[in-house]
Design an enzyme around this catalytic site. Structure first.
Site, PDB file in Angstrom:
ATOM      1  N   GLU A   1     -20.325  71.795 -55.659  1.00 11.98           N
ATOM      2  CA  GLU A   1     -19.093  72.563 -55.285  1.00 11.98           C
ATOM      3  C   GLU A   1     -19.487  74.123 -55.478  1.00 11.98           C
ATOM      4  O   GLU A   1     -20.582  74.477 -56.179  1.00 11.98           O
ATOM      5  CB  GLU A   1     -17.935  72.399 -56.495  1.00 11.98           C
ATOM      6  CG  GLU A   1     -17.063  71.076 -56.012  1.00 11.98           C
ATOM      7  CD  GLU A   1     -15.950  71.254 -57.191  1.00 11.98           C
ATOM      8  OE1 GLU A   1     -15.661  72.279 -57.928  1.00 11.98           O
ATOM      9  OE2 GLU A   1     -15.426  69.895 -57.328  1.00 11.98           O
TER      10      GLU A   1
ATOM     11  N   HIS B   1     -21.045  78.819 -27.764  1.00 11.59           N
ATOM     12  CA  HIS B   1     -21.589  77.886 -26.817  1.00 11.59           C
ATOM     13  C   HIS B   1     -20.600  77.457 -25.684  1.00 11.59           C
ATOM     14  O   HIS B   1     -21.100  77.261 -24.585  1.00 11.59           O
ATOM     15  CB  HIS B   1     -21.849  76.457 -27.469  1.00 11.59           C
ATOM     16  CG  HIS B   1     -22.379  75.277 -26.611  1.00 11.59           C
ATOM     17  ND1 HIS B   1     -23.546  75.319 -26.140  1.00 11.59           N
ATOM     18  CD2 HIS B   1     -21.898  74.050 -26.259  1.00 11.59           C
ATOM     19  CE1 HIS B   1     -23.724  74.393 -25.277  1.00 11.59           C
ATOM     20  NE2 HIS B   1     -22.474  73.583 -25.336  1.00 11.59           N
TER      21      HIS B   1
ATOM     22  N   ASP C   1     -30.108  74.173 -18.032  1.00  7.33           N
ATOM     23  CA  ASP C   1     -29.059  73.069 -17.420  1.00  7.33           C
ATOM     24  C   ASP C   1     -28.089  73.983 -16.657  1.00  7.33           C
ATOM     25  O   ASP C   1     -27.962  75.056 -16.671  1.00  7.33           O
ATOM     26  CB  ASP C   1     -28.481  72.535 -18.572  1.00  7.33           C
ATOM     27  CG  ASP C   1     -27.825  73.257 -19.700  1.00  7.33           C
ATOM     28  OD1 ASP C   1     -27.388  74.437 -19.319  1.00  7.33           O
ATOM     29  OD2 ASP C   1     -28.015  72.794 -20.957  1.00  7.33           O
TER      30      ASP C   1
ATOM     31  N   LYS D   1     -30.756  68.930 -15.657  1.00  5.66           N
ATOM     32  CA  LYS D   1     -31.351  68.204 -17.014  1.00  5.66           C
ATOM     33  C   LYS D   1     -30.074  67.142 -17.395  1.00  5.66           C
ATOM     34  O   LYS D   1     -28.991  67.310 -16.548  1.00  5.66           O
ATOM     35  CB  LYS D   1     -31.096  69.229 -18.210  1.00  5.66           C
ATOM     36  CG  LYS D   1     -31.255  68.445 -19.420  1.00  5.66           C
ATOM     37  CD  LYS D   1     -31.202  69.626 -20.736  1.00  5.66           C
ATOM     38  CE  LYS D   1     -29.861  69.650 -21.215  1.00  5.66           C
ATOM     39  NZ  LYS D   1     -29.622  70.530 -22.431  1.00  5.66           N
TER      40      LYS D   1
ATOM     41  N   ARG E   1     -28.918  64.122 -20.075  1.00 10.99           N
ATOM     42  CA  ARG E   1     -29.125  63.718 -21.487  1.00 10.99           C
ATOM     43  C   ARG E   1     -29.139  62.193 -21.396  1.00 10.99           C
ATOM     44  O   ARG E   1     -27.910  61.700 -21.456  1.00 10.99           O
ATOM     45  CB  ARG E   1     -28.313  64.342 -22.144  1.00 10.99           C
ATOM     46  CG  ARG E   1     -28.443  65.635 -22.855  1.00 10.99           C
ATOM     47  CD  ARG E   1     -28.163  65.919 -24.385  1.00 10.99           C
ATOM     48  NE  ARG E   1     -28.407  67.512 -24.502  1.00 10.99           N
ATOM     49  CZ  ARG E   1     -29.503  67.998 -25.029  1.00 10.99           C
ATOM     50  NH1 ARG E   1     -30.333  67.084 -25.458  1.00 10.99           N
ATOM     51  NH2 ARG E   1     -29.510  69.156 -25.357  1.00 10.99           N
TER      52      ARG E   1
ATOM     53  N   ASP F   1     -31.293  80.597 -22.653  1.00  7.66           N
ATOM     54  CA  ASP F   1     -30.181  79.580 -23.184  1.00  7.66           C
ATOM     55  C   ASP F   1     -29.452  80.141 -24.555  1.00  7.66           C
ATOM     56  O   ASP F   1     -29.850  81.220 -25.261  1.00  7.66           O
ATOM     57  CB  ASP F   1     -30.896  78.251 -23.540  1.00  7.66           C
ATOM     58  CG  ASP F   1     -29.965  77.194 -23.231  1.00  7.66           C
ATOM     59  OD1 ASP F   1     -28.551  77.240 -23.033  1.00  7.66           O
ATOM     60  OD2 ASP F   1     -30.388  75.960 -23.462  1.00  7.66           O
TER      61      ASP F   1
ATOM     62  N   ASP G   1     -32.544  73.711 -30.089  1.00  6.60           N
ATOM     63  CA  ASP G   1     -32.207  72.732 -31.170  1.00  6.60           C
ATOM     64  C   ASP G   1     -33.387  71.895 -31.444  1.00  6.60           C
ATOM     65  O   ASP G   1     -34.333  72.389 -32.065  1.00  6.60           O
ATOM     66  CB  ASP G   1     -30.770  71.713 -31.107  1.00  6.60           C
ATOM     67  CG  ASP G   1     -30.687  71.085 -32.207  1.00  6.60           C
ATOM     68  OD1 ASP G   1     -31.428  70.889 -32.999  1.00  6.60           O
ATOM     69  OD2 ASP G   1     -29.228  70.638 -32.254  1.00  6.60           O
TER      70      ASP G   1
ATOM     71  N   GLY H   1     -35.813  71.378 -29.272  1.00  5.58           N
ATOM     72  CA  GLY H   1     -36.673  71.848 -28.339  1.00  5.58           C
ATOM     73  C   GLY H   1     -36.839  71.237 -27.228  1.00  5.58           C
ATOM     74  O   GLY H   1     -37.636  71.693 -26.238  1.00  5.58           O
ATOM     75  N   GLY H   2     -36.511  70.014 -27.241  1.00  6.64           N
ATOM     76  CA  GLY H   2     -36.596  69.073 -25.901  1.00  6.64           C
ATOM     77  C   GLY H   2     -36.288  69.742 -24.559  1.00  6.64           C
ATOM     78  O   GLY H   2     -37.164  69.591 -23.694  1.00  6.64           O
TER      79      GLY H   2
END
Ligand code: R5P
Length: 310
Positions: free
Chosen positions: A36, A127, A167, A190, A192, A216, A220, A222-223
């Site tokens: 906590e 985002h 993307d 791109k 997914r 971008d 995350d 890196g892909g």
């Protein structure tokens, strides 16, 4: 005007406070044995305009909860105004139902922050811009594009630049950067196939013999970036530089970037990555502290924030 820092990115909070010639609010934030979170404010803040700086980065749930408890403590201490400064707004990628029977977690998080007692949100490169509408309080969504444009003009002195979105969703961001540095754009198509995996299908635009600047909001695993850089090189790109606002850098992302065709990755300090990137000379941090400090000053003085971007 006072600045209180959560524990997710103390370095950034200190840098912001320094730019504003302020000291961080004296606060005691600690964990009980069961996890906590306990927040105690050790100075009078009654009637003050308070900015609480906390990114909901990894560990996302702990950092979010800490932000909520800080806001609650501030509200109960009679702060006049509470602005949640969230340089990286976690959960933003869960902004709609992509498949049936899922939560819209970005909306839930917005409700939690509002209900805790925030009067305003200051954030950076959300985002999805429409997340602003998940709040019924004012949201100032800043952009890293002007900072990136300045950095490119100063450091990447090459002709034949092209801004690349990794993307389709990021095309607007690439166009905005392209406008500022006088470059055209290209878009990576791109796909997914599964969560956390990405495949390049095609490249829209002309990149042969060009210096590519991929831009971008998030890196995350890196892909996305590694695959985009590979595809650009295969299409004849000369160099690939990457500018990312929020460096989540999960798993072996730093290692992947190191081995990739990326010449250099520039990230902001919206998330504290100082330990992760210590050994990587391919990754460099550009600070957003000045921009956040200036925006906070303007909010406090009730002057225009949007004119920061003109
Ligand atoms: C997706 O829409 C985002 O803008 C990023 O492209 C994405 O989050 C990057 O993820 P990763 O680095 O795991 O490919």
């Amino acid at each position: 005007m006072k600045v209180l820092s959560g524990t997710s990115n103390i370095k950034l909070s200190k840098d912001i406070a320094k730019k504003l010639n302020l000291k961080l609010v004296n606060t005691n934030i600690r964990r009980f044995n069961d996890g906590e979170i306990y927040v105690e404010i050790n100075e009078n803040i009654r009637g003050n305009t308070i900015f609480v700086v906390q990114s909901s980065s990894n560990p996302a749930n702990d950092n979010l909860m800490e932000l909520l408890i800080c806001i609650d403590a501030l509200r109960r201490s009679s702060a006049k105004n509470i602005t949640a400064v969230i340089p990286y707004f976690g959960y933003a990628r869960q902004d709609r139902k992509v498949v049936p029977r899922t939560a819209i977690s970005a909306k839930l998080v917005s409700n939690l922050i509002t209900n805790a007692g925030a009067n305003r949100i200051l954030t950076l490169d959300l985002h999805a811009g429409q997340i602003q509408g998940f709040f019924d309080i004012p949201v100032d969504n800043l952009f890293a594009t002007p900072i990136f444009a300045r950095h490119i003009k100063k450091n990447i002195k090459k002709n034949n630049l092209v801004c690349v979105s990794p993307d389709v969703g990021g095309a607007e961001r690439a166009r905005a950067l392209g406008r500022r540095i006088n470059a055209g754009i290209a878009i990576v198509d791109k796909r997914r196939p599964a969560q956390g995996k990405s495949e390049v299908m095609n490249i829209v635009g002309y990149v042969k013999n060009k210096t590519c600047i991929i831009v971008d909001d998030i890196i995350d695993s890196g892909g996305t970036i590694v695959n985009a850089a590979k595809a650009l090189k295969e299409k004849g790109a000369k160099d690939v530089y990457v500018y990312i606002t929020h460096a989540v850098l999960s798993g072996d992302a730093v290692e992947k970037i190191k081995k990739s065709q990326v010449s250099k990755l520039f990230i902001t300090d919206s998330i504290d990555n100082s330990n992760k990137i210590k050994k990587s000379n391919k990754i460099q941090v550009i600070s957003i502290a000045s921009m956040l400090a200036e925006a906070m000053k303007r909010i406090s003085n009730s002057t225009s924030v949007s004119s920061l971007f003109k």
